[in-house]
Motif scaffolding. Structure first.
Motif, PDB file in Angstrom:
ATOM      1  N   VAL A   1      -4.246  -9.901  -3.695  1.00 50.21           N
ATOM      2  CA  VAL A   1      -4.177  -9.416  -2.312  1.00 50.21           C
ATOM      3  C   VAL A   1      -2.718  -9.283  -1.882  1.00 50.21           C
ATOM      4  CG1 VAL A   1      -4.645 -10.037   0.093  1.00 50.21           C
ATOM      5  CG2 VAL A   1      -6.448 -10.252  -1.626  1.00 50.21           C
ATOM      6  N   ARG A   2      -1.914 -10.260  -2.234  1.00 46.41           N
ATOM      7  CA  ARG A   2      -0.483 -10.212  -1.909  1.00 46.41           C
ATOM      8  C   ARG A   2       0.176  -8.989  -2.553  1.00 46.41           C
ATOM      9  NH1 ARG A   2       3.975 -14.207  -4.575  1.00 46.41           N
ATOM     10  NH2 ARG A   2       5.776 -13.702  -3.255  1.00 46.41           N
ATOM     11  N   GLY A   3      -0.094  -8.767  -3.832  1.00 52.60           N
ATOM     12  CA  GLY A   3       0.509  -7.643  -4.541  1.00 52.60           C
ATOM     13  C   GLY A   3       0.036  -6.290  -4.027  1.00 52.60           C
ATOM     14  N   MET A   4      -1.270  -6.182  -3.760  1.00 55.76           N
ATOM     15  CA  MET A   4      -1.806  -4.918  -3.250  1.00 55.76           C
ATOM     16  C   MET A   4      -1.230  -4.586  -1.878  1.00 55.76           C
ATOM     17  SD  MET A   4      -5.820  -4.742  -4.357  1.00 55.76           S
ATOM     18  CE  MET A   4      -6.286  -6.263  -3.531  1.00 55.76           C
ATOM     19  N   SER A   5      -0.968  -5.614  -1.093  1.00 56.08           N
ATOM     20  CA  SER A   5      -0.390  -5.393   0.232  1.00 56.08           C
ATOM     21  C   SER A   5       0.997  -4.775   0.105  1.00 56.08           C
ATOM     22  CB  SER A   5      -0.303  -6.716   1.000  1.00 56.08           C
ATOM     23  OG  SER A   5      -1.581  -7.285   1.190  1.00 56.08           O
ATOM     24  N   LYS A   6       1.799  -5.299  -0.802  1.00 52.49           N
ATOM     25  CA  LYS A   6       3.143  -4.765  -1.009  1.00 52.49           C
ATOM     26  C   LYS A   6       3.094  -3.324  -1.516  1.00 52.49           C
ATOM     27  CE  LYS A   6       5.538  -9.125  -1.928  1.00 52.49           C
ATOM     28  NZ  LYS A   6       6.515  -8.967  -0.829  1.00 52.49           N
ATOM     29  N   ALA A   7       2.217  -3.074  -2.487  1.00 53.09           N
ATOM     30  CA  ALA A   7       2.126  -1.736  -3.064  1.00 53.09           C
ATOM     31  C   ALA A   7       1.711  -0.704  -2.021  1.00 53.09           C
ATOM     32  CB  ALA A   7       1.131  -1.738  -4.226  1.00 53.09           C
ATOM     33  N   THR A   8       0.747  -1.056  -1.197  1.00 57.54           N
ATOM     34  CA  THR A   8       0.263  -0.128  -0.175  1.00 57.54           C
ATOM     35  C   THR A   8       1.296   0.054   0.929  1.00 57.54           C
ATOM     36  OG1 THR A   8      -1.969  -0.932  -0.679  1.00 57.54           O
ATOM     37  CG2 THR A   8      -1.723   0.457   1.261  1.00 57.54           C
ATOM     38  N   ALA A   9       2.038  -1.008   1.236  1.00 58.40           N
ATOM     39  CA  ALA A   9       3.104  -0.902   2.236  1.00 58.40           C
ATOM     40  C   ALA A   9       4.144   0.125   1.806  1.00 58.40           C
ATOM     41  CB  ALA A   9       3.758  -2.267   2.450  1.00 58.40           C
ATOM     42  N   VAL A  10       4.523   0.097   0.548  1.00 59.55           N
ATOM     43  CA  VAL A  10       5.509   1.045   0.029  1.00 59.55           C
ATOM     44  C   VAL A  10       4.932   2.461   0.025  1.00 59.55           C
ATOM     45  CG1 VAL A  10       6.815   1.718  -2.027  1.00 59.55           C
ATOM     46  CG2 VAL A  10       6.715  -0.691  -1.340  1.00 59.55           C
ATOM     47  N   GLU A  11       3.687   2.567  -0.398  1.00 60.52           N
ATOM     48  CA  GLU A  11       3.057   3.878  -0.550  1.00 60.52           C
ATOM     49  C   GLU A  11       2.831   4.588   0.788  1.00 60.52           C
ATOM     50  OE1 GLU A  11      -0.856   5.796  -2.814  1.00 60.52           O
ATOM     51  OE2 GLU A  11      -0.584   3.619  -2.708  1.00 60.52           O
ATOM     52  N   TYR A  12       2.513   3.827   1.837  1.00 60.70           N
ATOM     53  CA  TYR A  12       2.117   4.439   3.109  1.00 60.70           C
ATOM     54  C   TYR A  12       3.124   4.230   4.242  1.00 60.70           C
ATOM     55  CZ  TYR A  12      -2.330   5.979   1.326  1.00 60.70           C
ATOM     56  OH  TYR A  12      -3.305   6.638   0.608  1.00 60.70           O
ATOM     57  N   GLY A  13       4.300   3.732   3.918  1.00 60.05           N
ATOM     58  CA  GLY A  13       5.310   3.547   4.948  1.00 60.05           C
ATOM     59  C   GLY A  13       5.681   4.845   5.651  1.00 60.05           C
ATOM     60  N   ASP A  14       5.719   5.938   4.906  1.00 63.15           N
ATOM     61  CA  ASP A  14       6.093   7.219   5.517  1.00 63.15           C
ATOM     62  C   ASP A  14       4.989   7.784   6.403  1.00 63.15           C
ATOM     63  OD1 ASP A  14       4.289   7.952   3.542  1.00 63.15           O
ATOM     64  OD2 ASP A  14       5.520   9.585   2.743  1.00 63.15           O
ATOM     65  N   LYS A  15       3.840   7.133   6.415  1.00 58.21           N
ATOM     66  CA  LYS A  15       2.739   7.523   7.308  1.00 58.21           C
ATOM     67  C   LYS A  15       2.676   6.610   8.535  1.00 58.21           C
ATOM     68  CE  LYS A  15       1.264  10.657   4.393  1.00 58.21           C
ATOM     69  NZ  LYS A  15       1.488  12.111   4.683  1.00 58.21           N
TER      70      LYS A  15
ATOM     71  N   THR B   1     -18.191  -6.164  -0.582  1.00 58.31           N
ATOM     72  CA  THR B   1     -18.066  -5.937  -2.026  1.00 58.31           C
ATOM     73  C   THR B   1     -18.614  -4.586  -2.453  1.00 58.31           C
ATOM     74  OG1 THR B   1     -20.211  -6.913  -2.633  1.00 58.31           O
ATOM     75  CG2 THR B   1     -18.340  -8.420  -2.408  1.00 58.31           C
ATOM     76  N   ASP B   2     -19.130  -3.816  -1.479  1.00 56.16           N
ATOM     77  CA  ASP B   2     -19.781  -2.537  -1.790  1.00 56.16           C
ATOM     78  C   ASP B   2     -19.046  -1.390  -1.092  1.00 56.16           C
ATOM     79  OD1 ASP B   2     -22.351  -1.120  -2.822  1.00 56.16           O
ATOM     80  OD2 ASP B   2     -22.176  -0.498  -0.723  1.00 56.16           O
ATOM     81  N   LEU B   3     -18.528  -0.451  -1.867  1.00 52.14           N
ATOM     82  CA  LEU B   3     -17.746   0.644  -1.294  1.00 52.14           C
ATOM     83  C   LEU B   3     -18.573   1.496  -0.346  1.00 52.14           C
ATOM     84  CD1 LEU B   3     -15.094   2.197  -1.128  1.00 52.14           C
ATOM     85  CD2 LEU B   3     -15.762   3.445  -3.203  1.00 52.14           C
ATOM     86  N   LYS B   4     -19.830   1.750  -0.671  1.00 48.88           N
ATOM     87  CA  LYS B   4     -20.698   2.541   0.206  1.00 48.88           C
ATOM     88  C   LYS B   4     -20.878   1.848   1.555  1.00 48.88           C
ATOM     89  CE  LYS B   4     -21.725   6.080  -2.424  1.00 48.88           C
ATOM     90  NZ  LYS B   4     -21.272   7.459  -2.036  1.00 48.88           N
ATOM     91  N   SER B   5     -20.999   0.521   1.542  1.00 47.29           N
ATOM     92  CA  SER B   5     -21.120  -0.238   2.769  1.00 47.29           C
ATOM     93  C   SER B   5     -19.842  -0.109   3.597  1.00 47.29           C
ATOM     94  CB  SER B   5     -21.407  -1.716   2.463  1.00 47.29           C
ATOM     95  OG  SER B   5     -21.613  -2.459   3.641  1.00 47.29           O
ATOM     96  N   TRP B   6     -18.705  -0.076   2.943  1.00 48.44           N
ATOM     97  CA  TRP B   6     -17.431   0.137   3.623  1.00 48.44           C
ATOM     98  C   TRP B   6     -17.410   1.515   4.293  1.00 48.44           C
ATOM     99  CZ3 TRP B   6     -13.414  -2.264   5.516  1.00 48.44           C
ATOM    100  CH2 TRP B   6     -13.073  -3.524   5.043  1.00 48.44           C
ATOM    101  N   GLU B   7     -17.794   2.522   3.553  1.00 48.92           N
ATOM    102  CA  GLU B   7     -17.781   3.878   4.093  1.00 48.92           C
ATOM    103  C   GLU B   7     -18.687   3.997   5.313  1.00 48.92           C
ATOM    104  OE1 GLU B   7     -18.881   6.019   0.613  1.00 48.92           O
ATOM    105  OE2 GLU B   7     -16.846   6.030  -0.229  1.00 48.92           O
TER     106      GLU B   7
ATOM    107  N   ALA C   1     -10.549  -6.092  -0.382  1.00 48.80           N
ATOM    108  CA  ALA C   1      -9.288  -5.656   0.228  1.00 48.80           C
ATOM    109  C   ALA C   1      -8.947  -4.238  -0.221  1.00 48.80           C
ATOM    110  CB  ALA C   1      -8.173  -6.623  -0.131  1.00 48.80           C
ATOM    111  N   PHE C   2      -9.155  -3.948  -1.477  1.00 43.34           N
ATOM    112  CA  PHE C   2      -8.944  -2.587  -1.987  1.00 43.34           C
ATOM    113  C   PHE C   2      -9.898  -1.607  -1.323  1.00 43.34           C
ATOM    114  CE2 PHE C   2     -10.713   0.391  -5.276  1.00 43.34           C
ATOM    115  CZ  PHE C   2      -9.763   1.391  -5.092  1.00 43.34           C
ATOM    116  N   PHE C   3     -11.193  -1.952  -1.306  1.00 44.60           N
ATOM    117  CA  PHE C   3     -12.182  -1.057  -0.687  1.00 44.60           C
ATOM    118  C   PHE C   3     -11.851  -0.830   0.793  1.00 44.60           C
ATOM    119  CE2 PHE C   3     -15.662  -2.620  -3.826  1.00 44.60           C
ATOM    120  CZ  PHE C   3     -15.178  -1.754  -4.799  1.00 44.60           C
ATOM    121  N   GLY C   4     -11.430  -1.899   1.472  1.00 41.48           N
ATOM    122  CA  GLY C   4     -11.123  -1.785   2.884  1.00 41.48           C
ATOM    123  C   GLY C   4      -9.959  -0.845   3.142  1.00 41.48           C
TER     124      GLY C   4
END
Length: 248
Positions: A162-176, A62-68, A116-119
């Motif tokens: 989580v389901r929606g964010m997965s779809k959005a990120t899939a579209v955004e990063y498919g070219d990577k 739940t902590d972005l700094k911990s993720w980093e 999931a977003f932070f990850g």
């Protein structure tokens, strides 16, 4: 040859339950695995059992700094991350919407949704550098359908997000060359399920066409598929593992 040979995977909430199963299968299939959890004792014990291809990092999702910090240590240990499994989650209270407190709502969303977003935010630069990767976000059948009062609106909201964010990120990063998919388990034999119902799943059995509760390994096999190159043309999808619960 292992299906995950050459992969570096970070799995959250991996000290127990489904996360422990995912980590075990990943190491068996050739991946180098970073186990993260707030459960230091359980996480370290699992890493010790899995051997040199697994390390434990204490981590508050739940902590972005911990993720980093976790991503930095992971890259220093095994190299760029090519698989992320956002597995950490909490059921939260069983309550109707009018009885759900703001505190409980925000806590459930922080653990299930914000993590999931932070990850993804924290790991994507490493994946881009590596030339691609696979993100597997563990949602729930509650991200597909809603159950009245069970467990609560907070759980349904967070798992749907989580389901929606997965779809959005899939579209955004498919070219990577980065694929993002969500997994939606039904009733799985874990302590979380037992705490919410009982060891047998309580009244849920009557709604399960296959008539039984799943072993965590049955979810891990779906996660393995999405993490591996076997699913190289699969992104932005939902993998439902529920024995037919959402089919009726």
């Amino acid at each position: 040859m292992g299906r995950l040979d050459g992969k570096v995977a970070l799995i959250t909430g991996a000290a127990q339950g489904m996360g422990e199963s995912h980590a075990t299968v990943f190491v068996e299939e050739g991946a180098k695995v970073i186990i993260t959890d707030i459960n230091k004792e359980g996480g370290q014990a699992l890493a010790d059992r899995l051997g040199e291809n697994a390390v434990f990092i204490e981590h508050d999702v739940t902590d972005l700094k911990s993720w980093e910090n976790a991503v930095k240590k992971a890259v220093e240990t095994f190299g760029d991350i090519t698989v992320l499994v956002n597995n950490a989650g909490v059921l939260g209270p069983i309550a109707k919407t009018e009885d759900l407190t703001e505190e409980d709502y925000m806590k459930v969303c922080a653990i299930n949704q914000n993590s999931a977003f932070f990850g993804m935010k924290s790991v994507l630069p490493s994946m881009v550098k590596a030339g691609g990767g696979s993100i597997v976000n563990i949602s729930s059948i509650a991200g597909i359908v809603a159950n009245y009062g069970f467990p609560s609106l907070a759980y349904v909201a967070s798992k749907s997000a989580v389901r929606g964010m997965s779809k959005a990120t899939a579209v955004e990063y498919g070219d990577k060359n980065i694929r993002v998919n969500s997994v939606h388990p039904g009733f799985i034999q874990t302590q979380m399920m037992a705490d919410a119902t009982d060891e047998s799943g309580g009244d849920a059995l009557k709604d399960i066409p296959l008539g039984r509760i799943a072993d965590p390994i049955e979810v891990s096999k779906a996660v393995l598929y999405l993490a591996s190159d076997d699913s190289s043309y699969v992104t932005g999808t939902e993998q439902i593992v529920d024995a037919g619960m959402t089919a009726h």
